[in-house]
Design a protein around this motif. Structure first.
Motif, PDB file in Angstrom:
ATOM      1  N   LEU A 240       0.841  -1.205   0.000  1.00  0.00           N
ATOM      2  CA  LEU A 240       0.000   0.000   0.000  1.00  0.00           C
ATOM      3  C   LEU A 240       0.868   1.245   0.000  1.00  0.00           C
ATOM      4  O   LEU A 240       0.655   2.180  -0.795  1.00  0.00           O
ATOM      5  CB  LEU A 240      -0.912  -0.005   1.228  1.00  0.00           C
ATOM      6  N   ARG A 241       1.867   1.267   0.861  1.00  0.00           N
ATOM      7  CA  ARG A 241       2.749   2.426   0.952  1.00  0.00           C
ATOM      8  C   ARG A 241       3.545   2.605  -0.339  1.00  0.00           C
ATOM      9  O   ARG A 241       3.795   3.747  -0.762  1.00  0.00           O
ATOM     10  CB  ARG A 241       3.717   2.239   2.134  1.00  0.00           C
ATOM     11  N   GLU A 242       3.881   1.502  -0.989  1.00  0.00           N
ATOM     12  CA  GLU A 242       4.626   1.580  -2.250  1.00  0.00           C
ATOM     13  C   GLU A 242       3.807   2.298  -3.322  1.00  0.00           C
ATOM     14  O   GLU A 242       4.336   3.111  -4.081  1.00  0.00           O
ATOM     15  CB  GLU A 242       4.986   0.170  -2.730  1.00  0.00           C
ATOM     16  N   VAL A 243       2.520   2.009  -3.384  1.00  0.00           N
ATOM     17  CA  VAL A 243       1.652   2.688  -4.343  1.00  0.00           C
ATOM     18  C   VAL A 243       1.669   4.193  -4.092  1.00  0.00           C
ATOM     19  O   VAL A 243       1.805   5.008  -5.023  1.00  0.00           O
ATOM     20  CB  VAL A 243       0.206   2.151  -4.257  1.00  0.00           C
ATOM     21  N   TYR A 244       1.542   4.579  -2.848  1.00  0.00           N
ATOM     22  CA  TYR A 244       1.531   6.003  -2.474  1.00  0.00           C
ATOM     23  C   TYR A 244       2.856   6.672  -2.816  1.00  0.00           C
ATOM     24  O   TYR A 244       2.890   7.761  -3.411  1.00  0.00           O
ATOM     25  CB  TYR A 244       1.236   6.122  -0.980  1.00  0.00           C
ATOM     26  N   LEU A 343      -7.825   3.203   1.110  1.00  0.00           N
ATOM     27  CA  LEU A 343      -6.975   3.101   2.299  1.00  0.00           C
ATOM     28  C   LEU A 343      -6.024   4.277   2.442  1.00  0.00           C
ATOM     29  O   LEU A 343      -5.786   4.761   3.556  1.00  0.00           O
ATOM     30  CB  LEU A 343      -6.181   1.795   2.258  1.00  0.00           C
ATOM     31  N   ILE A 344      -5.478   4.749   1.332  1.00  0.00           N
ATOM     32  CA  ILE A 344      -4.552   5.886   1.397  1.00  0.00           C
ATOM     33  C   ILE A 344      -5.280   7.131   1.895  1.00  0.00           C
ATOM     34  O   ILE A 344      -4.772   7.872   2.752  1.00  0.00           O
ATOM     35  CB  ILE A 344      -3.889   6.138   0.031  1.00  0.00           C
ATOM     36  N   TRP A 352      -4.887  12.710  -1.267  1.00  0.00           N
ATOM     37  CA  TRP A 352      -4.221  11.985  -2.365  1.00  0.00           C
ATOM     38  C   TRP A 352      -5.220  11.502  -3.404  1.00  0.00           C
ATOM     39  O   TRP A 352      -6.315  11.039  -3.066  1.00  0.00           O
ATOM     40  CB  TRP A 352      -3.456  10.795  -1.793  1.00  0.00           C
ATOM     41  N   GLU A 353      -4.823  11.615  -4.673  1.00  0.00           N
ATOM     42  CA  GLU A 353      -5.612  11.085  -5.779  1.00  0.00           C
ATOM     43  C   GLU A 353      -4.709  10.256  -6.675  1.00  0.00           C
ATOM     44  O   GLU A 353      -3.561  10.644  -6.929  1.00  0.00           O
ATOM     45  CB  GLU A 353      -6.247  12.213  -6.600  1.00  0.00           C
TER      46      GLU A 353
END
Length: 458
Positions: A240-244, A343-344, A352-353
């Motif tokens: 998840l954090r990697e996507v962000y 989740l982000i 965030w988008e």
């Protein structure tokens, strides 16, 4: 005396005139024969793509629309060409198409195109758009050779009816009456509708559609995604954090971001909601399956494929795409995993988008990845590995051409584009493309479309 002298001359002139008439008649018949080219078939495929964009079909439904008309055309051409093998008894539930009654006047290439157009018309909403296209062609063909046109049209429609009867037993109509997807808001791992439109999950019952080649929707069930956990040391949270982090990194580059360009090129979202003030409207694009159908056209043109080779390529690729969607959607509504955006926004950054708009269905596995993996396998089996091509499929939507050294390279880029777009975790794209490639390999091995005793180009 004069009459007896002139008689041989008159007889000679008569036979000369008769010979000339016969030659002219033969030439006229040759000139009037209706010629169907690969470009005619490309135009029919392009027309149904255009109508699907207008009607806004979901990616799974669009894959079904491509498959059946291509199969009908292929079956007719296989009747004429010994180099190709019928798909009857190879595709689930498909029996042999009927034989032509008028074998003297029939033009199998024309009949194939008639069947393709007729089934296209049955499968979309805006029938009038297909009818205008069809009627303009019918008028031209009838003026060229009425007898040949009528015989070919009758046979094409007869085969279309046969395929339509088979098609109507694939459970599609039954899924139209099944209940909508029920959102579980109490489980934090389960998918939730996403902004801006907060649409319901589309096609939750697609795994009930009869597959074409694979044994069942669950045959290529992938391993489960990383267990849901918001603990910072968990594999799920790291993804998840990697996507962000990737999203922030690539958007910071601005217009120079290659990753953003890749994400936009492979977006292929048929319905992107746009909100301006109190007004909400949609921008329409092709589906991921349509993108690979476009690549099929590019490869066919580059190799100067004949009509039957062109139809073979479309048919094999569209079957792989259709079964890939059935396989992928089976997993999507099994794992029912929440999207990164939800989740982000809730746990990391509420402003965030994602680069791309999140599509309205669960996250795992990635549809683009599964479909691209399967389509690339099908195309590689036809045109070979290391087949370089320039992909201009997205030019119509304002995006530049991208070049690839192979279909598999394009599939890899399509898969990773979903991470760049901020709509998938890494597991969904990496496991998804493996799922698609395994499925594609199965279809290639199981489908026998080329007669091995012939000299047909595979």
């Amino acid at each position: 005396m004069n009459s007896s002298v002139n008689r041989p001359i008159m007889r000679e002139r008569f036979f000369l005139a008769l010979l000339t008439l016969l030659m002219l008649t033969a030439c006229q018949k040759n000139a009037e024969r209706i010629l169907i080219t690969p470009e005619d078939y490309h135009s029919s495929v392009d027309k149904v793509t255009e109508v699907m964009i207008h009607d806004i079909f979901s990616p799974p439904v669009a894959s079904r629309i491509y498959a059946y008309p291509n199969i009908a055309a292929y079956e007719i051409l296989a009747k004429k060409n010994d180099s190709y093998t019928s798909l009857a008894n190879q595709l689930h539930g498909l029996n042999n198409i009927p034989l032509a009654k008028d074998t003297v006047n029939i033009n199998y290439e024309l009949a194939a195109l008639v069947a393709h157009i007729d089934l296209n018309k049955r499968l979309i909403f805006s029938e009038d758009r297909i009818e205008v296209f069809r009627d303009s062609l019918y008028s031209i063909w009838e003026s060229q050779n009425k007898k040949e046109f009528n015989a070919s049209k009758d046979y094409g429609l007869q085969v279309a009816e046969h395929i339509a009867t088979w098609m109507d037993k694939d459970n599609y109509k039954q899924t139209r009456t099944m209940p909508k997807f029920s959102v579980n808001s109490e489980d934090p791992s389960r998918w939730q509708p996403t902004p801006p439109a907060y649409m319901s999950g589309i096609e939750p019952h697609w795994n009930k559609i009869r597959p074409f080649v694979i044994d069942s929707a669950s045959q290529f069930k992938p391993v489960p995604p990383p267990p849901f956990s918001m603990e910072k040391e968990s594999d799920f949270y790291k993804e998840l954090r990697e996507v962000y982090d990737i999203s922030n990194e690539i958007t910071a580059k601005g217009d120079t971001s290659e990753e953003v360009a890749i994400a936009q090129f492979w977006d292929c979202n048929p319905y992107v909601s746009v909100t301006r003030g109190h007004l909400m409207f949609a921008t329409k694009k092709i589906t991921p399956g349509a993108h690979w159908i476009g690549i099929t056209k590019i490869a066919s043109r580059k190799t100067e494929a004949s009509l039957v080779q062109t139809v073979h390529a479309y048919t094999k690729t569209s079957i792989a795409i259709a079964d890939a969607f059935i396989s992928c959607w089976d997993e999507k509504y099994r794992s029912n995993l929440i999207r990164p955006e939800t989740l982000i926004n809730e746990h990391i950054d509420d402003s965030w988008e994602p680069v791309l708009q999140t599509p309205p269905f669960p996250e795992y596995s990635s549809g683009h990845s599964v479909v691209s993996g399967a389509a690339a396998k099908a195309l590689t089996s036809i045109f070979g590995d290391n087949f370089a091509f320039d992909d201009d499929t997205e030019v119509a939507f304002g995006l530049p051409v991208r070049s690839f050294n192979s279909f598999n390279e394009a599939a890899d880029e399509a898969a990773i584009s979903r991470m760049y777009g901020g709509i998938h975790y890494r597991a969904a794209v990496e496991i998804g493309i493996g799922q698609g490639r395994n499925l594609g390999d199965f279809i290639i091995k199981k489908l026998q479309m080329i007669n091995e005793k012939s000299s047909a180009v595979n």
